[in-house]
Design a protein around this motif. Structure first.
Motif, PDB file in Angstrom:
ATOM      1  N   TRP A   1       1.312  -0.919  14.225  1.00  0.00           N
ATOM      2  CA  TRP A   1       1.866  -1.779  13.059  1.00  0.00           C
ATOM      3  C   TRP A   1       0.867  -1.219  11.655  1.00  0.00           C
ATOM      4  O   TRP A   1      -0.313  -0.946  11.646  1.00  0.00           O
ATOM      5  N   THR A   2       1.822  -0.668  10.790  1.00  0.00           N
ATOM      6  CA  THR A   2       1.080  -0.127   9.613  1.00  0.00           C
ATOM      7  C   THR A   2       1.434  -1.037   8.247  1.00  0.00           C
ATOM      8  O   THR A   2       2.492  -1.058   8.006  1.00  0.00           O
ATOM      9  N   PRO A   3       0.484  -1.925   7.761  1.00  0.00           N
ATOM     10  CA  PRO A   3       1.093  -2.573   6.614  1.00  0.00           C
ATOM     11  C   PRO A   3       0.892  -1.880   5.379  1.00  0.00           C
ATOM     12  O   PRO A   3       0.056  -0.953   5.005  1.00  0.00           O
ATOM     13  N   VAL A   4       1.843  -2.054   4.391  1.00  0.00           N
ATOM     14  CA  VAL A   4       1.763  -1.381   3.134  1.00  0.00           C
ATOM     15  C   VAL A   4       2.150  -2.377   2.001  1.00  0.00           C
ATOM     16  O   VAL A   4       2.698  -3.075   2.165  1.00  0.00           O
ATOM     17  N   ARG A   5       0.996  -2.248   1.240  1.00  0.00           N
ATOM     18  CA  ARG A   5       0.775  -3.295   0.200  1.00  0.00           C
ATOM     19  C   ARG A   5       2.095  -3.169  -0.826  1.00  0.00           C
ATOM     20  O   ARG A   5       2.486  -1.886  -1.177  1.00  0.00           O
ATOM     21  N   SER A   6       2.386  -4.410  -1.369  1.00  0.00           N
ATOM     22  CA  SER A   6       3.238  -4.111  -2.595  1.00  0.00           C
ATOM     23  C   SER A   6       2.839  -3.139  -3.685  1.00  0.00           C
ATOM     24  O   SER A   6       1.738  -3.354  -4.046  1.00  0.00           O
TER      25      SER A   6
ATOM     26  N   LYS B   1       0.994 -13.348  -0.222  1.00  0.00           N
ATOM     27  CA  LYS B   1       1.226 -11.901  -0.812  1.00  0.00           C
ATOM     28  C   LYS B   1       2.248 -11.343   0.442  1.00  0.00           C
ATOM     29  O   LYS B   1       1.926 -11.641   1.409  1.00  0.00           O
ATOM     30  N   SER B   2       3.025 -10.537   0.147  1.00  0.00           N
ATOM     31  CA  SER B   2       3.739  -9.669   1.140  1.00  0.00           C
ATOM     32  C   SER B   2       3.562  -8.242   1.186  1.00  0.00           C
ATOM     33  O   SER B   2       2.992  -7.702   0.286  1.00  0.00           O
ATOM     34  N   VAL B   3       3.560  -8.045   2.443  1.00  0.00           N
ATOM     35  CA  VAL B   3       3.310  -6.558   2.958  1.00  0.00           C
ATOM     36  C   VAL B   3       4.593  -5.774   3.500  1.00  0.00           C
ATOM     37  O   VAL B   3       5.175  -6.490   4.426  1.00  0.00           O
ATOM     38  N   ALA B   4       5.020  -4.590   3.457  1.00  0.00           N
ATOM     39  CA  ALA B   4       5.999  -4.107   4.118  1.00  0.00           C
ATOM     40  C   ALA B   4       5.272  -3.810   5.381  1.00  0.00           C
ATOM     41  O   ALA B   4       3.856  -3.246   5.286  1.00  0.00           O
ATOM     42  N   VAL B   5       5.658  -3.598   6.745  1.00  0.00           N
ATOM     43  CA  VAL B   5       5.069  -3.360   7.796  1.00  0.00           C
ATOM     44  C   VAL B   5       5.956  -2.310   8.678  1.00  0.00           C
ATOM     45  O   VAL B   5       6.972  -2.709   9.020  1.00  0.00           O
TER      46      VAL B   5
END
Length: 266
Positions: free
Chosen positions: A38-43, A64-68
């Motif tokens: 899993w790799t989170p990517v910040r908005s 906050k939301s992150v794309a994963v």
């Protein structure tokens, strides 16, 4: 000048983790020890939108939301070569190698227009970027995008399955959400690793037992191989635990499998 690139078969990129499409992970389950990374990517990050399309979007405890991105991955220590890399540094399954290997050095988890820096070899790699190498990238576009497009298409196709898995994990493994929040807060980001067993449970694959049977001997062998290396303690712990989970899955399947009709007394 347009970037040029050619593989010299140095084998330097054939070590450590290898992200796979789900199709490739299943096809090569008897070759590679598998995990989900899993790799989170910040908005606001350049790859946020694409990561959300290929993976999922998660709302963190801080709202906050992150794309994963959730990538099936050949889970090997950085110092370990691909099991199919031969002594001659050539691929033993070249005709059947994963799409990730075919698409290199391009990376479909990024937009096509953002690939230029990937053509700069990492330290120690022997890629040919001289004038003698073919031109591979021009005007922010890949000259021959066939492999890139095929890998991207597979990633898009598997995205709904990965979202089902993400929903399952976030419901039944709540610590994952906290870990993603911690990683997203780091300037350099990071990765979280979960096991194949959870994926097989979440997605209820009919071939789960067969996949577990393919994975178990690989995991047992790697657990033994990493046992006495303190630097690989985390890998050893994961391999050992995951091997037991695969064994258990195989046994459960055998216990619930209906008896062969031919062997049933009349």
């Amino acid at each position: 000048m347009a970037p040029r690139f050619s593989c010299t078969a140095c084998g330097k990129c054939c070590h450590g983790w290898l992200p796979l499409t789900l199709k490739d992970a299943i096809a090569h389950a008897g070759r590679f020890p598998l995990a989900l990374v899993w790799t989170p990517v910040r908005s606001g990050a350049k790859s946020f939108d694409l990561t959300g399309r290929l993976g999922t979007t998660v709302r963190l405890p801080n709202r906050k939301s992150v794309a994963v991105l959730i990538a099936p991955t050949a889970y090997l220590p950085p110092s370990y070569p691909c099991p199919e890399l031969g002594p001659d540094r050539l691929c033993g399954i070249h005709a059947d190698k994963p799409s990730r290997c075919r698409t290199m050095p391009f990376y479909p988890y990024r937009e096509e227009k953002d690939q230029a820096d990937l053509l700069v070899p990492r330290k120690g790699w022997e890629c040919d970027t001289s004038a003698a190498a073919p031109e591979v990238y021009r005007d922010h576009a890949i000259v021959d995008p066939g492999d890139f497009d095929r890998e991207r298409a597979d990633l898009i196709e598997q995205a709904p399955v990965m979202r089902i898995y993400a929903a399952y994990v976030l419901k039944y493994m709540p610590w994952v959400l906290d870990s993603l929040a911690t990683l997203a807060a780091k300037p350099t980001g990071g990765n979280l690793v979960t096991n194949l067993s959870s994926f097989l449970t979440a997605t209820r694959r009919p071939d789960a037992a067969a996949l577990a049977a393919s994975q178990a001997p690989l995991l047992h062998a790697l657990a033994e191989r990493t046992r006495d290396d303190p630097a690989l303690a985390e890998y050893h712990r994961n391999y050992s635990g995951w091997a037991k989970e695969m064994d258990s899955l195989v046994k459960r399947h055998a216990a619930t499998k209906p008896p062969d009709a031919a062997a049933t007394p009349v």
